[in-house]
Design an enzyme around this catalytic site. Structure first.
Site, PDB file in Angstrom:
ATOM      1  NE  ARG A   1      -5.820  10.156   3.509  1.00  0.00           N
ATOM      2  CZ  ARG A   1      -4.541  10.381   3.190  1.00  0.00           C
ATOM      3  NH1 ARG A   1      -4.082  11.618   3.168  1.00  0.00           N
ATOM      4  NH2 ARG A   1      -3.729   9.370   2.927  1.00  0.00           N
TER       5      ARG A   1
ATOM      6  CE1 TYR B   1     -14.898   3.611  -2.760  1.00  0.00           C
ATOM      7  CE2 TYR B   1     -13.044   3.980  -4.248  1.00  0.00           C
ATOM      8  CZ  TYR B   1     -13.546   3.858  -2.962  1.00  0.00           C
ATOM      9  OH  TYR B   1     -12.696   3.967  -1.890  1.00  0.00           O
TER      10      TYR B   1
ATOM     11  CB  SER C   1     -11.187   7.812  -3.477  1.00  0.00           C
ATOM     12  OG  SER C   1      -9.956   8.235  -2.924  1.00  0.00           O
TER      13      SER C   1
ATOM     14  CD  GLU D   1       5.664  -3.716   3.601  1.00  0.00           C
ATOM     15  OE1 GLU D   1       4.989  -4.530   4.261  1.00  0.00           O
ATOM     16  OE2 GLU D   1       6.097  -2.653   4.069  1.00  0.00           O
TER      17      GLU D   1
ATOM     18  CE  LYS E   1      -6.280   2.002  -0.676  1.00  0.00           C
ATOM     19  NZ  LYS E   1      -6.879   1.986   0.617  1.00  0.00           N
TER      20      LYS E   1
ATOM     21  CE  LYS F   1      -3.675   2.419   2.422  1.00  0.00           C
ATOM     22  NZ  LYS F   1      -4.673   2.391   3.483  1.00  0.00           N
TER      23      LYS F   1
ATOM     24  NE  ARG G   1      -3.515   7.538   5.770  1.00  0.00           N
ATOM     25  CZ  ARG G   1      -4.234   8.048   6.780  1.00  0.00           C
ATOM     26  NH1 ARG G   1      -3.677   8.228   7.962  1.00  0.00           N
ATOM     27  NH2 ARG G   1      -5.505   8.365   6.599  1.00  0.00           N
TER      28      ARG G   1
HETATM   29  C1  PBG Z   1      -7.057   3.607   5.324  1.00  0.00           C
HETATM   30  C2  PBG Z   1      -7.562   3.559   3.940  1.00  0.00           C
HETATM   31  C3  PBG Z   1      -7.414   4.519   2.935  1.00  0.00           C
HETATM   32  C4  PBG Z   1      -8.069   4.029   1.828  1.00  0.00           C
HETATM   33  C5  PBG Z   1      -8.614   2.805   2.157  1.00  0.00           C
HETATM   34  N1  PBG Z   1      -8.268   2.508   3.462  1.00  0.00           N
HETATM   35  C6  PBG Z   1      -6.838   5.864   2.966  1.00  0.00           C
HETATM   36  C7  PBG Z   1      -5.472   6.094   3.387  1.00  0.00           C
HETATM   37  O1  PBG Z   1      -4.656   5.201   3.530  1.00  0.00           O
HETATM   38  O2  PBG Z   1      -5.190   7.275   3.595  1.00  0.00           O
HETATM   39  C8  PBG Z   1      -8.160   4.737   0.534  1.00  0.00           C
HETATM   40  C9  PBG Z   1      -9.184   4.220  -0.403  1.00  0.00           C
HETATM   41  C10 PBG Z   1      -9.428   5.112  -1.547  1.00  0.00           C
HETATM   42  O3  PBG Z   1      -8.778   6.156  -1.726  1.00  0.00           O
HETATM   43  O4  PBG Z   1     -10.316   4.757  -2.328  1.00  0.00           O
HETATM   44  N2  PBG Z   1      -7.881   2.888   6.195  1.00  0.00           N
END
Ligand code: PBG
Length: 340
Positions: free
Chosen positions: A210, A317, A278, A237, A252, A200, A221
């Site tokens: 967010r 989505y 997203s 990982e 991701k 990730k 992060r």
């Molecule tokens: C964290 C989490 C995130 C997403 C899914 N789980 C955001 C992040 O790591 O800041 C992002 C999913 C998306 O952008 O569609 N629990």
């Protein structure tokens, strides 16, 4: 064979001459069963609440969640991933380990409505912490890996008890798979599966999410999510997560990391998932709304690219909508109603 440069013998175009032939030789097919629909459920909502940054996506209330799940099930979608948005946040993310918290409730509602569709619960603290990080902080304000593992372990048992069949481990703490596996097993939840967000990345494409979860994050992060520059590190990982007991591994975001998807597929034998996040969603929606791309073709092309790169499962989505376009997957309308 005489060689006449004006009449080539090798003609790849032969296999593209009709819709039926193109379908016959297609190497990659999207199938509804491989798609996972993420859903957001807001605590205390009476009606679904639109998410401005993600046109077409909402924070669900209970009844709209039930409708969305029944629709997904009817369309043949493979699974649903549930995120909770609590009304209150605190430093420890206590809402995440509350058996009556929004996520546990949403899981129970989902299990009831889903007709056996696998329900994946997001296991992370970021929606529940007032600082917005995926873990708890130490005195110096840094994300405390090992203290976070304790919270994740507790959260895992709560979500398994609520009925989640899979836990989506999205926090990127070291050792999180082993910690949650051992606490699940100690409580007898041997069959609760772990989907590890193994690779990730710290991505700009989480921006709209967010807003979707009303994140309170200030900063970034970068100390726990991966540097987008690193692909070899993803292999490490993934290997660690598989060794710790991950049942499925995920990459991701998906679209900007297709090479990592391909590499993961080549180096592991557990199912590989990829999350079209997203920002990737909103980018396409914005371009389509501006009239600069054909929305349906763009979505199909992007999801096909994720599948072609090696993803067995795709979190998107668009899951229900695409399943609607594909369902049932053999129907001739997809080929203009004609096979020749
Ligand atoms: C964290 C989490 C995130 C997403 C899914 N789980 C955001 C992040 O790591 O800041 C992002 C999913 C998306 O952008 O569609 N629990």
């Amino acid at each position: 064979m005489t060689s006449d440069p004006f009449h080539p013998v090798q003609r790849p175009r032969r296999l593209r001459t009709s819709p039926g032939l193109r379908r016959l030789v297609s190497e990659t097919r999207l199938h509804p069963a491989d798609l996972i629909l993420p859903v957001f459920v807001g605590e205390g909502l009476k009606d679904p609440r639109p998410i401005q940054s993600m046109p077409g996506v909402v924070q669900h209330c209970r009844s709209s969640l039930v409708d969305a799940l029944q629709e997904a099930a009817a369309l043949g979608v493979g699974g649903v991933m549930v995120f909770g948005i609590p009304l209150k946040k605190d430093a420890m993310g206590s809402g995440a380990v509350d058996p009556n918290g929004i996520l546990s409730q949403a899981i129970r509602w989902s299990v009831e409505a889903s007709r056996g569709l696998p329900i994946i619960a997001d296991l992370c603290l970021d929606e529940y912490t007032d600082h917005g990080h995926c873990g708890v902080l130490d005195r110096a304000g840094r994300v405390d890996n090992d203290a976070t593992l304790r919270q994740y372990a507790a959260m895992g048992n709560v979500l398994a008890e609520a009925g989640a069949s899979v836990l989506g481990m999205s926090g990127m703490m070291d050792g999180q798979i082993a910690a949650v596996r051992s606490s699940l097993d100690a409580a007898g939840h041997y069959d609760t599966s772990l989907l590890a967000y193994a690779a990730k990345y710290a991505s700009a494409f989480y921006g709209p999410f967010r807003e979707a979860v009303q994140s309170s994050l200030v900063g970034d992060r970068l100390t726990y999510q991966q540097d987008p520059a690193n692909a070899r590190e993803a292999e490490r990982e993934v290997a660690l997560d598989v060794a710790e007991g991950a049942d499925i591994v995920m990459v991701k975001p998906a679209l900007s990391f297709l090479d990592v998807v391909a590499r993961t597929k080549a180096t592991t034998s557990v199912p590989v998932a990829a999350y079209v996040v997203s920002g990737e969603y909103s980018m396409v929606e914005a371009a389509a709304a501006a009239g600069v791309i054909d929305r349906q073709r763009a979505i199909e092309e992007l999801l096909t690219s994720v599948s072609r790169a090696g993803a067995d499962l795709i979190v998107t989505y668009w899951a229900s909508q695409v399943a609607g376009w594909l369902h049932p997957c053999w129907r001739p309308e997809q080929f203009g109603g004609r096979f020749s």
